[in-house]
Design a protein around this motif. Structure first.
Motif, mmCIF file in Angstrom:
data_model
loop_
_atom_site.group_PDB
_atom_site.id
_atom_site.type_symbol
_atom_site.label_atom_id
_atom_site.label_comp_id
_atom_site.label_asym_id
_atom_site.label_seq_id
_atom_site.Cartn_x
_atom_site.Cartn_y
_atom_site.Cartn_z
ATOM 1 N N ALA A 37 23.266 -36.479 9.552
ATOM 2 C CA ALA A 37 22.902 -35.856 8.283
ATOM 3 C C ALA A 37 21.974 -36.788 7.514
ATOM 4 C CB ALA A 37 24.162 -35.560 7.469
ATOM 5 N N PRO A 38 21.188 -36.263 6.583
ATOM 6 C CA PRO A 38 20.260 -37.111 5.817
ATOM 7 C C PRO A 38 20.983 -38.252 5.127
ATOM 8 C CG PRO A 38 19.764 -34.812 5.464
ATOM 9 C CD PRO A 38 21.041 -34.846 6.243
ATOM 10 N N GLY A 39 20.475 -39.459 5.312
ATOM 11 C CA GLY A 39 21.048 -40.615 4.657
ATOM 12 C C GLY A 39 22.317 -41.148 5.304
ATOM 13 N N LYS A 40 22.701 -40.569 6.425
ATOM 14 C CA LYS A 40 23.924 -41.008 7.091
ATOM 15 C C LYS A 40 23.623 -41.477 8.500
ATOM 16 C CE LYS A 40 27.155 -38.102 4.524
ATOM 17 N NZ LYS A 40 28.295 -37.143 4.635
ATOM 18 N N GLU A 41 24.552 -42.215 9.056
ATOM 19 C CA GLU A 41 24.406 -42.675 10.424
ATOM 20 C C GLU A 41 24.744 -41.542 11.400
ATOM 21 O OE1 GLU A 41 25.481 -47.415 9.845
ATOM 22 O OE2 GLU A 41 26.721 -46.155 11.108
ATOM 23 N N ARG A 42 24.212 -41.698 12.610
ATOM 24 C CA ARG A 42 24.531 -40.729 13.648
ATOM 25 C C ARG A 42 26.026 -40.816 13.962
ATOM 26 N NH1 ARG A 42 20.382 -39.987 18.538
ATOM 27 N NH2 ARG A 42 19.101 -39.909 16.647
ATOM 28 N N GLU A 43 26.680 -39.661 14.072
ATOM 29 C CA GLU A 43 28.107 -39.656 14.332
ATOM 30 C C GLU A 43 28.447 -38.777 15.527
ATOM 31 O OE1 GLU A 43 30.415 -38.065 11.107
ATOM 32 O OE2 GLU A 43 29.504 -36.084 11.241
ATOM 33 N N PHE A 44 29.525 -39.140 16.168
ATOM 34 C CA PHE A 44 30.014 -38.422 17.331
ATOM 35 C C PHE A 44 30.570 -37.067 16.934
ATOM 36 C CE2 PHE A 44 31.954 -37.626 21.308
ATOM 37 C CZ PHE A 44 33.266 -37.203 21.078
ATOM 38 N N VAL A 45 30.330 -36.060 17.773
ATOM 39 C CA VAL A 45 30.870 -34.727 17.548
ATOM 40 C C VAL A 45 31.818 -34.340 18.688
ATOM 41 C CG1 VAL A 45 30.334 -32.280 17.285
ATOM 42 C CG2 VAL A 45 28.835 -34.003 16.265
ATOM 43 N N ALA A 46 31.303 -34.343 19.909
ATOM 44 C CA ALA A 46 32.112 -33.914 21.056
ATOM 45 C C ALA A 46 31.491 -34.449 22.339
ATOM 46 C CB ALA A 46 32.199 -32.392 21.110
ATOM 47 N N ALA A 47 32.325 -34.592 23.371
ATOM 48 C CA ALA A 47 31.833 -35.053 24.660
ATOM 49 C C ALA A 47 32.661 -34.438 25.770
ATOM 50 C CB ALA A 47 31.875 -36.576 24.746
ATOM 51 N N ILE A 48 32.063 -34.400 26.948
ATOM 52 C CA ILE A 48 32.732 -33.806 28.104
ATOM 53 C C ILE A 48 32.419 -34.637 29.339
ATOM 54 C CG2 ILE A 48 30.782 -32.230 28.535
ATOM 55 C CD1 ILE A 48 32.896 -30.105 29.328
ATOM 56 N N SER A 49 33.390 -34.788 30.210
ATOM 57 C CA SER A 49 33.208 -35.573 31.418
ATOM 58 C C SER A 49 32.319 -34.841 32.422
ATOM 59 C CB SER A 49 34.564 -35.867 32.058
ATOM 60 O OG SER A 49 35.201 -34.654 32.425
ATOM 61 N N GLY A 50 31.921 -35.549 33.452
ATOM 62 C CA GLY A 50 31.034 -34.970 34.445
ATOM 63 C C GLY A 50 31.605 -33.744 35.128
ATOM 64 N N SER A 51 32.885 -33.758 35.381
ATOM 65 C CA SER A 51 33.531 -32.618 36.035
ATOM 66 C C SER A 51 33.860 -31.507 35.058
ATOM 67 C CB SER A 51 34.818 -33.083 36.717
ATOM 68 O OG SER A 51 35.751 -33.508 35.740
ATOM 69 N N GLY A 52 33.871 -31.839 33.784
ATOM 70 C CA GLY A 52 34.250 -30.863 32.768
ATOM 71 C C GLY A 52 35.734 -30.843 32.482
ATOM 72 N N SER A 53 36.494 -31.689 33.156
ATOM 73 C CA SER A 53 37.948 -31.641 33.018
ATOM 74 C C SER A 53 38.448 -32.367 31.769
ATOM 75 C CB SER A 53 38.613 -32.245 34.257
ATOM 76 O OG SER A 53 38.217 -33.597 34.420
ATOM 77 N N ASP A 54 37.656 -33.278 31.257
ATOM 78 C CA ASP A 54 38.057 -34.038 30.065
ATOM 79 C C ASP A 54 37.080 -33.785 28.925
ATOM 80 O OD1 ASP A 54 38.870 -36.606 32.325
ATOM 81 O OD2 ASP A 54 40.323 -35.469 31.148
ATOM 82 N N THR A 55 37.629 -33.555 27.760
ATOM 83 C CA THR A 55 36.817 -33.397 26.563
ATOM 84 C C THR A 55 37.418 -34.228 25.436
ATOM 85 O OG1 THR A 55 38.073 -31.445 25.869
ATOM 86 C CG2 THR A 55 36.072 -31.057 27.154
ATOM 87 N N ARG A 56 36.590 -34.567 24.490
ATOM 88 C CA ARG A 56 37.071 -35.246 23.289
ATOM 89 C C ARG A 56 36.243 -34.780 22.110
ATOM 90 N NH1 ARG A 56 36.358 -41.594 24.245
ATOM 91 N NH2 ARG A 56 37.675 -41.645 22.394
ATOM 92 N N TYR A 57 36.864 -34.803 20.937
ATOM 93 C CA TYR A 57 36.232 -34.281 19.737
ATOM 94 C C TYR A 57 36.456 -35.216 18.569
ATOM 95 C CZ TYR A 57 36.134 -29.853 22.306
ATOM 96 O OH TYR A 57 35.908 -28.878 23.243
ATOM 97 N N ALA A 58 35.520 -35.203 17.644
ATOM 98 C CA ALA A 58 35.744 -35.856 16.368
ATOM 99 C C ALA A 58 36.820 -35.080 15.622
ATOM 100 C CB ALA A 58 34.446 -35.873 15.568
ATOM 101 N N GLU A 59 37.593 -35.801 14.823
ATOM 102 C CA GLU A 59 38.669 -35.147 14.086
ATOM 103 C C GLU A 59 38.136 -34.050 13.173
ATOM 104 O OE1 GLU A 59 41.811 -36.718 15.905
ATOM 105 O OE2 GLU A 59 41.978 -35.376 14.157
ATOM 106 N N SER A 60 36.962 -34.246 12.663
ATOM 107 C CA SER A 60 36.402 -33.306 11.691
ATOM 108 C C SER A 60 36.038 -31.952 12.303
ATOM 109 C CB SER A 60 35.161 -33.911 11.028
ATOM 110 O OG SER A 60 34.176 -34.214 12.011
#
Length: 123
Positions: A37-60
């Motif tokens: 966002a403007p004036g803010k640092e880049r932040e993590f949102v979501a990610a997924i493993s190569g196989s698609g079996s694992d995901t993780r999300y920001a709490e927000s």
């Protein structure tokens, strides 16, 4: 190697958008979405493993956003529901060249970045 993000736009609070990231040039291990966002640092949102079996999300975004990938299409997606004004940002997709295990939630865990797509949520 190229990551092409698309799908951003203007939406009212409570609405939905689906972001897409098409990868070309090679296949990737983990893939993720970050936002800035403007004036803010880049932040993590979501990610997924190569196989698609694992995901993780920001709490927000837990419970509102879903990341998934189609390895046959070499693409990753971010389904965003119940959008809030605070979700407004430029969204970037990222990809990791090799590796296994739980996907990283830090920018340093990725080798390639897309150009970003703007998401604006109006109140």
């Amino acid at each position: 190697v190229q990551l092409q993000a698309s799908g951003g736009g203007l939406v009212q609070a409570g609405g939905s958008l689906r972001l897409s990231c098409a990868a070309s040039g090679r296949t990737f291990a983990a893939m993720g979405w970050f936002r800035q966002a403007p004036g803010k640092e880049r932040e993590f949102v979501a990610a997924i493993s190569g196989s698609g079996s694992d995901t993780r999300y920001a709490e927000s975004v837990k419970g509102r956003f879903t990341i998934f990938r189609d390895n046959a299409e070499n693409a990753v997606y971010l389904q965003m529901n119940s959008l809030k004004p605070e979700d407004t940002a430029v969204y970037y997709c990222a990809a990791r060249r090799i590796g296994s295990g739980f996907p990283s939630n830090t920018p340093s865990g990725y080798n390639y970045w897309g150009q970003g797509t703007q998401v604006t949520v109006s109140s």
